[in-house]
Design a protein around this motif. Structure first.
Motif, PDB file in Angstrom:
ATOM      1  N   LEU A  48      -6.347   3.899  -1.034  1.00 25.99           N
ATOM      2  CA  LEU A  48      -6.138   2.752  -0.150  1.00 25.99           C
ATOM      3  C   LEU A  48      -7.356   1.832  -0.112  1.00 25.99           C
ATOM      4  CD1 LEU A  48      -4.317   4.465   2.855  1.00 25.99           C
ATOM      5  CD2 LEU A  48      -3.307   2.943   1.142  1.00 25.99           C
ATOM      6  N   ASP A  49      -8.549   2.421  -0.186  1.00 26.31           N
ATOM      7  CA  ASP A  49      -9.776   1.630  -0.099  1.00 26.31           C
ATOM      8  C   ASP A  49     -10.162   0.986  -1.429  1.00 26.31           C
ATOM      9  OD1 ASP A  49     -10.000   2.296   2.547  1.00 26.31           O
ATOM     10  OD2 ASP A  49     -11.456   3.910   2.241  1.00 26.31           O
TER      11      ASP A  49
ATOM     12  N   GLN B  14      -4.251   2.430   8.864  1.00 27.79           N
ATOM     13  CA  GLN B  14      -4.566   3.396   7.817  1.00 27.79           C
ATOM     14  C   GLN B  14      -4.508   4.848   8.285  1.00 27.79           C
ATOM     15  OE1 GLN B  14      -8.495   4.387   5.513  1.00 27.79           O
ATOM     16  NE2 GLN B  14      -7.592   2.601   4.521  1.00 27.79           N
TER      17      GLN B  14
ATOM     18  N   ASN C 153       0.948   0.123   8.996  1.00 29.54           N
ATOM     19  CA  ASN C 153      -0.107  -0.785   8.546  1.00 29.54           C
ATOM     20  C   ASN C 153      -1.472  -0.345   9.078  1.00 29.54           C
ATOM     21  OD1 ASN C 153       0.666  -1.376  11.163  1.00 29.54           O
ATOM     22  ND2 ASN C 153       0.299  -3.573  10.975  1.00 29.54           N
TER      23      ASN C 153
ATOM     24  N   ASP D 256       0.823  -1.216   0.000  1.00 36.17           N
ATOM     25  CA  ASP D 256       0.000   0.000   0.000  1.00 36.17           C
ATOM     26  C   ASP D 256       0.856   1.264   0.000  1.00 36.17           C
ATOM     27  OD1 ASP D 256      -2.456  -1.220  -0.165  1.00 36.17           O
ATOM     28  OD2 ASP D 256      -2.871  -1.154   1.989  1.00 36.17           O
TER      29      ASP D 256
ATOM     30  N   PHE E 247      -2.742  -0.501  -8.225  1.00 36.13           N
ATOM     31  CA  PHE E 247      -2.334  -1.891  -7.995  1.00 36.13           C
ATOM     32  C   PHE E 247      -1.516  -2.394  -9.178  1.00 36.13           C
ATOM     33  CE2 PHE E 247      -2.735  -6.436  -8.432  1.00 36.13           C
ATOM     34  CZ  PHE E 247      -2.679  -6.943  -7.152  1.00 36.13           C
TER      35      PHE E 247
ATOM     36  N   ARG F  98       1.763   1.891  -3.529  1.00 30.44           N
ATOM     37  CA  ARG F  98       0.645   2.463  -4.295  1.00 30.44           C
ATOM     38  C   ARG F  98       0.559   3.967  -4.058  1.00 30.44           C
ATOM     39  NH1 ARG F  98      -4.834   0.802  -3.813  1.00 30.44           N
ATOM     40  NH2 ARG F  98      -4.595   0.091  -1.664  1.00 30.44           N
TER      41      ARG F  98
END
Length: 219
Positions: free
Chosen positions: A159-160, A138, A136, A103, A165, A106
Motif C-alpha cells: 500500500l505504501d 489503511q 479507505n 488499492d 500498480f 492491488r
C-alpha cells in the motif's frame, strides 16, 4: 468432470457483484458432480476519480445516477431482498461511503499470488457491505487482510509503494479493449460472458449451454 475457467470482473463497491458471486457459488454447488471451477477476480473501478476520503453513499448515488431519496430507498430494498435470497447480508443502517477501490485491487492481485484472492475478496465485500468498514482507512484495510491469514506488514509495504500498480492498470486496459464496461461480468472459458447479478439458475443454464457448444466445436 468438466473444468470451467471463470474470470469475474468486479468492484468491491458494487453490491450486484457479491450477489452475482453468491448465486454463482450456489450454481456450482448444484453442479458439483459435473463441473469444477477455477475462479479469478479482475479489476474494475466504478469511481476511478473518487478522492481518498470517499463520499457519502446516498449523496454519491444522487449525484452520479440522479436517484431521489425515494428511488434510493427502493434500490436499497431490492438489494436487501436479492442479497437475502443469495445468502449475503447487506447493512443499510449506518453511515456508508463510496470509495475508490484501486488499492483494494492491488492487494487482490497480490493475494492471488498467495492463493487467497477469493478469500480476501469475500472478506472485503463483508467488511464494506455488512460491517460498514471504511476501507479507505489503511488500518481498517490491513485488519481485513490479516483476517484471512495474509501478512499485514507485507500488505502495508504494498500500500505504501507502487507495487502492483502496473499489473492492475494492464488488466484494466485489457478488459476495456474487450469492451467490458459494467460489473459484474463473468467471463467463462475465455469466450462466453454473463453480466449482472444473475440468479443461480442462469448460471446453471449457461454452463450447460457452454459445454454443449464446446462439444459441438470439437466435433
Amino acid at each position: 468432470m468438466k473444468k470451467l475457467k471463470i474470470d469475474i470482473v468486479s468492484d468491491v463497491m458494487c453490491p450486484w457483484c457479491i450477489i452475482g458471486y453468491k448465486n454463482l457459488e450456489t450454481a456450482l454447488k448444484q453442479l458439483s458432480d459435473e463441473f469444477t471451477a477455477e475462479i479469478s477476480w479482475k479489476p474494475f473501478e466504478l469511481n476511478p476519480d473518487m478522492p481518498i476520503e470517499g463520499q457519502d453513499l446516498s449523496e454519491h448515488l444522487a449525484q452520479k445516477y440522479g436517484l431521489s431519496e425515494e428511488q434510493g430507498e427502493e434500490n436499497r430494498k431490492r438489494i436487501l431482498e436479492m442479497g437475502e435470497q443469495a445468502g449475503f447480508a447487506f447493512n443499510f443502517d449506518g453511515k456508508r461511503i463510496m470509495i475508490n477501490s484501486f488499492d483494494l485491487h492491488r492487494l487482490l492481485t497480490w493475494a492471488a499470488s498467495k492463493g487467497k484472492q477469493t478469500e480476501l475478496k469475500l472478506a472485503l465485500f463483508k467488511a464494506h457491505f455488512t460491517d460498514l468498514v471504511f476501507l479507505n482507512e489503511q488500518e481498517n484495510l490491513l485488519d481485513v487482510v490479516q483476517s484471512v491469514g495474509l501478512d499485514r506488514a507485507r500488505a502495508k509495504e504494498i500500500l505504501d509503494s507502487g507495487e502492483y500498480f502496473q499489473d492492475v492498470r494492464s488488466e484494466q486496459n485489457a478488459l476495456q479493449q474487450m469492451g467490458i464496461t459494467s460489473v459484474p461480468t463473468f467471463i467463462i472459458n475465455d469466450q462466453f460472458a454473463l453480466t449482472g447479478g444473475q440468479p443461480s439458475d442462469a448460471f446453471v443454464q449457461a454452463f450447460k449451454q457452454i459445454t454443449e457448444q464446446e462439444a459441438q466445436q470439437q466435433q
